[in-house]
Write a protein that holds these residues in place. Sequence first.
Motif, mmCIF file in Angstrom:
data_model
loop_
_atom_site.group_PDB
_atom_site.id
_atom_site.type_symbol
_atom_site.label_atom_id
_atom_site.label_comp_id
_atom_site.label_asym_id
_atom_site.label_seq_id
_atom_site.Cartn_x
_atom_site.Cartn_y
_atom_site.Cartn_z
ATOM 1 N N THR B 105 0.895 -1.101 0.070
ATOM 2 C CA THR B 105 -0.037 -0.100 -0.128
ATOM 3 C C THR B 105 0.692 1.261 0.225
ATOM 4 N N ILE B 109 1.170 4.383 -3.037
ATOM 5 C CA ILE B 109 0.680 5.518 -2.722
ATOM 6 C C ILE B 109 1.732 6.580 -2.916
ATOM 7 N N ASP B 114 -3.763 5.432 -6.746
ATOM 8 C CA ASP B 114 -4.872 5.145 -6.063
ATOM 9 C C ASP B 114 -4.832 3.860 -5.450
ATOM 10 N N ILE B 130 0.390 6.562 6.483
ATOM 11 C CA ILE B 130 -0.326 6.660 5.106
ATOM 12 C C ILE B 130 -0.856 8.189 4.975
ATOM 13 N N LYS B 134 0.210 10.070 1.571
ATOM 14 C CA LYS B 134 -0.588 9.958 0.208
ATOM 15 C C LYS B 134 -0.997 11.191 -0.521
ATOM 16 N N LYS B 138 -5.095 8.720 -3.562
ATOM 17 C CA LYS B 138 -6.175 8.582 -2.904
ATOM 18 C C LYS B 138 -6.545 7.103 -2.507
ATOM 19 N N ILE B 139 -6.975 7.250 -1.174
ATOM 20 C CA ILE B 139 -7.552 5.934 -0.710
ATOM 21 C C ILE B 139 -8.913 5.760 -0.638
#
Lengths: 378, 378
Positions: B105, B109, B114, B130, B134, B138-139
């Motif tokens: 993850t 990012i 995304d 995060i 980021k 975008k999450i």
Amino acid sequence: MKKILVLGSTGSIGQQTLQVIADNPDLFQLTGLVCNNNVQKLEEQINRLKPKFVGINQKGVSLNQELYQEIKFFYQEAGILEMVKSLDYDLLVMAIVGAAGLKPTLAAINRGKDVALATKEVMVLAGELIQRNKQKAKIFPIDSEHSAIWQSMRSGTKSEIEKVILTCSGGPFRSTPIEKFSEITVEQALHHPNWKMGRRITIDSATLMNKGLEVIEAKWLFDISESQIEVVVHPQSILHSAVIFQDGSMIGQMGVTDMKVPIQYALTYPQRIKNNYPRLSLTDIRKLEFEAPDTNKFPCLRLAYEVLKSGGSLPTVLNAADEIAIELFLKRKIVFNDIPILIEKVINKHQAISSPDLEEILKVDSWARKTALDCANI
Amino acid sequence: MKKILVLGSTGSIGQQTLQVIADNPDLFQLTGLVCNNNVQKLEEQINRLKPKFVGINQKGVSLNQELYQEIKFFYQEAGILEMVKSLDYDLLVMAIVGAAGLKPTLAAINRGKDVALATKEVMVLAGELIQRNKQKAKIFPIDSEHSAIWQSMRSGTKSEIEKVILTCSGGPFRSTPIEKFSEITVEQALHHPNWKMGRRITIDSATLMNKGLEVIEAKWLFDISESQIEVVVHPQSILHSAVIFQDGSMIGQMGVTDMKVPIQYALTYPQRIKNNYPRLSLTDIRKLEFEAPDTNKFPCLRLAYEVLKSGGSLPTVLNAADEIAIELFLKRKIVFNDIPILIEKVINKHQAISSPDLEEILKVDSWARKTALDCANI
């Protein structure tokens, strides 16, 4: 500062609108007030809020100009139309009861003024006409159900809407067996379980005609087909309405039964301003129930879908005949069960006009009222 | 065409993600698949979907390259990280179970890609990290509750949010008296009333730790304070969660218990694409119930709020100790009641680190796992 002109200031919605305006003195400025004939309430509002422009609709009713030298008064339909057409305001709050809201609403949108709309008859009688005329102006719903739909719609785009769920308390006779309907008294019908409202809307809530009128209103407000609108009975009136998007997500707006929330939203849109109105607690409410409406018990809802499907001038007939039927019921000249029967009789006598203009609508409105009285043989 | 890389393709969320991708061949293109060790399911997916890039996480597990000459394979943590860092994709679907989701993850990012996030541990362990990283990416939440919050938030702005209502089924032991908790068997705990999920999340749903982890996840996903997040037990799992705005309006997302809806939303956001997944009918459901959670019966929920308030490395300890406690419970080495007791013991032994970096988080994670085993005396 948003300058607001309030039509129907002494009614329930009007009073709550003035409360929202008073609660946010940095945001709103009251341009003027219009009432029908409640001069006692009007004077109290004038003394508290000091508007510069005041309208009184009913012929023969006035205030002593000597006592209010700083106020410019306007009288009757023509005077109120002059206010709407000439005053300097940003938003018209339309909370006049009934067909009388029609001309001022059209006058406002023709000037490009936004309208926060509480008077459902405006959309019922002239939804199509309003849609054709509102190019420059926007209509913001105040009704809790339509506000809920409007708020929920923000979670997607208009073309992504699959269906609208219009919730309905079911009224005081949701659990009353159909056999007992002929015995329903005026007092029983005037007692609504969740909302304290005016007399006509309270009876309309008891027959579910109110929901039928809201279906018609929703169609024109949101430019959707009647087949996309589903009425769901929800006795707690907590889910104020919802939207199902084409991806299968349902988005709904919930809240306590406080009209100040949708009123404030219409006044501040697209912003949501902090307030200290009571909050919804789902754990206090504990239970939300839903059921399909019974159109055998409540034929008014079926009639509303039918006139909406046929369109044209028929919704005007539905509304006018309903107003007369309710008057007759309140005067105990007909029984509760007669309300939908009388309305359907008038509908069946009508020669529908497609895309009626304002004059035609008002003519049909008069015709339907007279015909309703004729049909009732009174 | 949105190019999608799916990590954790053979799990429940991964399989449903592939279904959504297959249902919309004009919108999505599958870049690659990653699984842990379920090669049987993986081969079936490869034959059906023909991805060009495939990763297998578990050491010693591989497919016969001769049979899949058109596929480039990647192996173990380093190989999967290489996929995330080097392949050409638009959206990473992160559906790996547990802390293993963390590095991929962050890698995505950091590239500005995304991430559609199903792995709640990522936000639990490294929410703050995060958030700091980021900027360009975008999450998008996949969890039904967080998707519901995310969808509901569209009805206002972030600064207008007063509170988030995170709903919770209550798990299989909502109505079980606390006296019976020590007798709860593995089989009973693995039987969730509404959702079919993996083993860890099912046990976490039974202890309400799942909801505790979701509170932590919500804090970091939406950048809100834990005091703004209220957990409400809602056995029917129809209202997936809601937002109360500062004007008093509650906006909630409702739906059937079908993860394809939030998955599709994360994949198509901000669009809502038509599908034929089952629709919610409120009149079929008939009743939605709500109650406050009982943190005496479910101390895991209290522990989650406590570690979130303290912050830093404590949520990592909570998560790691919980994973070990569940393993021990599933192996019948501890009883159901011991799960929160063991977790709290480990929390109390921990010297919290504020704003931990990735290495510190992973160190704390190992320490907490070891300490949990030590505390259990096994």
